[in-house]
Structure formats: C-alpha cells, structure tokens
Design a protein around this motif. Structure first.
Motif, PDB file in Angstrom:
ATOM      1  N   PHE A  43      40.740  36.540  47.808  1.00 48.39           N
ATOM      2  CA  PHE A  43      39.621  37.563  47.560  1.00 48.39           C
ATOM      3  C   PHE A  43      39.423  37.614  46.236  1.00 48.39           C
ATOM      4  O   PHE A  43      38.462  37.582  45.785  1.00 48.39           O
ATOM      5  CB  PHE A  43      40.523  38.739  48.084  1.00 48.39           C
ATOM      6  CG  PHE A  43      40.316  39.154  49.368  1.00 48.39           C
ATOM      7  CD1 PHE A  43      39.362  40.170  49.519  1.00 48.39           C
ATOM      8  CD2 PHE A  43      40.829  38.864  50.625  1.00 48.39           C
ATOM      9  CE1 PHE A  43      39.000  40.901  50.809  1.00 48.39           C
ATOM     10  CE2 PHE A  43      40.593  39.230  51.805  1.00 48.39           C
ATOM     11  CZ  PHE A  43      39.507  40.172  51.908  1.00 48.39           C
ATOM     12  N   PHE A  44      40.608  37.402  45.279  1.00 51.61           N
ATOM     13  CA  PHE A  44      40.400  37.512  44.000  1.00 51.61           C
ATOM     14  C   PHE A  44      39.664  36.648  43.202  1.00 51.61           C
ATOM     15  O   PHE A  44      38.488  36.652  42.397  1.00 51.61           O
ATOM     16  CB  PHE A  44      41.550  37.997  43.008  1.00 51.61           C
ATOM     17  CG  PHE A  44      42.230  39.230  43.104  1.00 51.61           C
ATOM     18  CD1 PHE A  44      41.490  40.328  43.123  1.00 51.61           C
ATOM     19  CD2 PHE A  44      43.393  39.485  43.487  1.00 51.61           C
ATOM     20  CE1 PHE A  44      41.951  41.706  43.356  1.00 51.61           C
ATOM     21  CE2 PHE A  44      44.239  40.580  43.686  1.00 51.61           C
ATOM     22  CZ  PHE A  44      43.444  41.853  43.681  1.00 51.61           C
ATOM     23  N   GLY A  45      39.872  35.312  43.534  1.00 55.62           N
ATOM     24  CA  GLY A  45      39.173  34.059  43.240  1.00 55.62           C
ATOM     25  C   GLY A  45      37.748  34.172  43.849  1.00 55.62           C
ATOM     26  O   GLY A  45      36.832  33.764  43.199  1.00 55.62           O
ATOM     27  N   GLY A  46      37.774  34.542  44.978  1.00 61.26           N
ATOM     28  CA  GLY A  46      36.432  34.464  45.625  1.00 61.26           C
ATOM     29  C   GLY A  46      35.289  35.405  44.994  1.00 61.26           C
ATOM     30  O   GLY A  46      34.005  35.280  45.001  1.00 61.26           O
ATOM     31  N   PHE A  47      35.898  36.705  44.779  1.00 63.20           N
ATOM     32  CA  PHE A  47      35.013  37.664  44.244  1.00 63.20           C
ATOM     33  C   PHE A  47      34.619  37.485  42.937  1.00 63.20           C
ATOM     34  O   PHE A  47      33.470  37.695  42.440  1.00 63.20           O
ATOM     35  CB  PHE A  47      35.501  38.961  44.332  1.00 63.20           C
ATOM     36  CG  PHE A  47      35.181  39.839  45.581  1.00 63.20           C
ATOM     37  CD1 PHE A  47      34.120  40.462  45.554  1.00 63.20           C
ATOM     38  CD2 PHE A  47      36.010  39.519  46.713  1.00 63.20           C
ATOM     39  CE1 PHE A  47      33.674  41.183  46.906  1.00 63.20           C
ATOM     40  CE2 PHE A  47      35.482  40.139  47.804  1.00 63.20           C
ATOM     41  CZ  PHE A  47      34.440  41.058  48.043  1.00 63.20           C
TER      42      PHE A  47
END
Length: 189
Positions: A43-47
């Motif tokens: 989630f964090f890397g993707g966003f």
C-alpha cells in the motif's frame, strides 16, 4: 550526481512518513503475518509510486490548488487515524483485551494517501524538470516498499515489549506527524 541516485534519495525522503506509520502498524501486531506486512508495504510503496505519476499529469496548472490543501488533508487523515489508535490503545489497556491484529484496508488506504500526498507535488516537479516518470515512480515505490516492510518489523519488536502502551504511542506519533506536516506547510515549523 546520477539521476538514479537523485531519485533514490528523493524516494528515501518521501518514504519517511510511511516508515513511521509502518512502525506504528507493527506496534499493534501481537504476531507478524508476512502477508499483512507485505500488504502494508505494498500500500505505502504503491501509493508513493502512484502519486508522482498523478502529479506528473496534473502539471503546472493545478499545482497551486494541490499544494494549498495537501497539508490539511494529511493532518486530518493522520489525526483521525492516530486518534482512533490512541483510543483503541487506551480502551484495550482498560479492558485487557488480547484480540488478534486485523488489517483494516480502509484505514490502510487512508494512511497511504496521507503519507504520499507530498509525492504528488514531487510528481508535478518531475513534470517541470522533464524527468522520466516511469523510472521515478518505480524507484520511489520500491524504496518505500522496502523501508515500510522494515518499519513494520521494527514496530513489532517494540510492540511486543510494550503492548498497549505501544499502540497508544503509535497513535500519538501519527497525530504528531500530521501536526508536523501542517505546521511545516504553514511555515511555523
């Protein structure tokens, strides 16, 4: 300095809020599930990868609108989630509840947005500088993924020692990060 190193350092800088929030998520885990750690980091890397891409296309025309409210959005989201974490930690401490950690995807979605809004502005800058956006978003996303993955494990180490107090501390940390973002953008910090 090579473009790769420059973008990598930007990625490290952008990932610090996600790192702090990942530590907070790890604080509330009694038992680490690799699947949950992977989802949090994803989630964090993707966003962090997605936001520069969006910023790239928004371009100069919308920059003033985004930068004028991004700090308020981050402050409100982190304040709400941090407050909820704080209340849950106090309530669990009072109840001595020993429930299992459940990954809340809606909360994770909001946290990922709140910690990656600054990457949106960076994406606008990349558009002005004519940086290769696919390379930029890949490096930033991978960097944040790895740093967030490590952050969850660091949080777990401290969380297992301090249990409910760690969740309370995590909530306070989220609120402080939101306040820091707001004060920085208002020029007060």
């Amino acid at each position: 300095m090579s473009l790769f190193i420059e973008i990598f350092l930007i990625g490290v800088g952008l990932s610090m809020d996600a790192f702090a929030v990942s530590i907070c998520k790890g604080l509330s885990m009694k038992m680490i599930k690799k699947r949950d750690v992977f989802i949090i980091a994803l989630f964090f890397g993707g966003f962090q990868a997605l936001m520069p891409f969006i910023g790239w296309f928004l371009g100069k025309g919308f920059e003033s609108y985004i930068t004028s409210i991004d700090h308020w959005i981050a402050f409100i989201l982190l304040g709400i989630i941090g407050g909820k974490m704080l209340i849950d930690g106090i309530k669990a401490e009072d109840d001595e509840e020993t429930g299992e950690f459940k990954l809340d995807l809606k909360e994770l979605f909001l946290l990922a947005i709140a910690t990656s809004i600054d990457a949106l502005a960076v994406g606008i800058t990349f558009a002005f500088l004519d940086y290769p956006i696919v390379e930029c978003m890949s490096i930033i996303g991978c960097t944040t993924f790895i740093i967030s993955f490590i952050g969850v494990y660091i949080g777990k180490i401290f969380g297992s020692k301090y249990e409910h107090k760690a969740e309370i501390a995590g909530g306070i940390i989220l609120i402080v990060i939101g306040l820091k973002i707001l004060l920085e953008h208002l020029g007060l910090f």
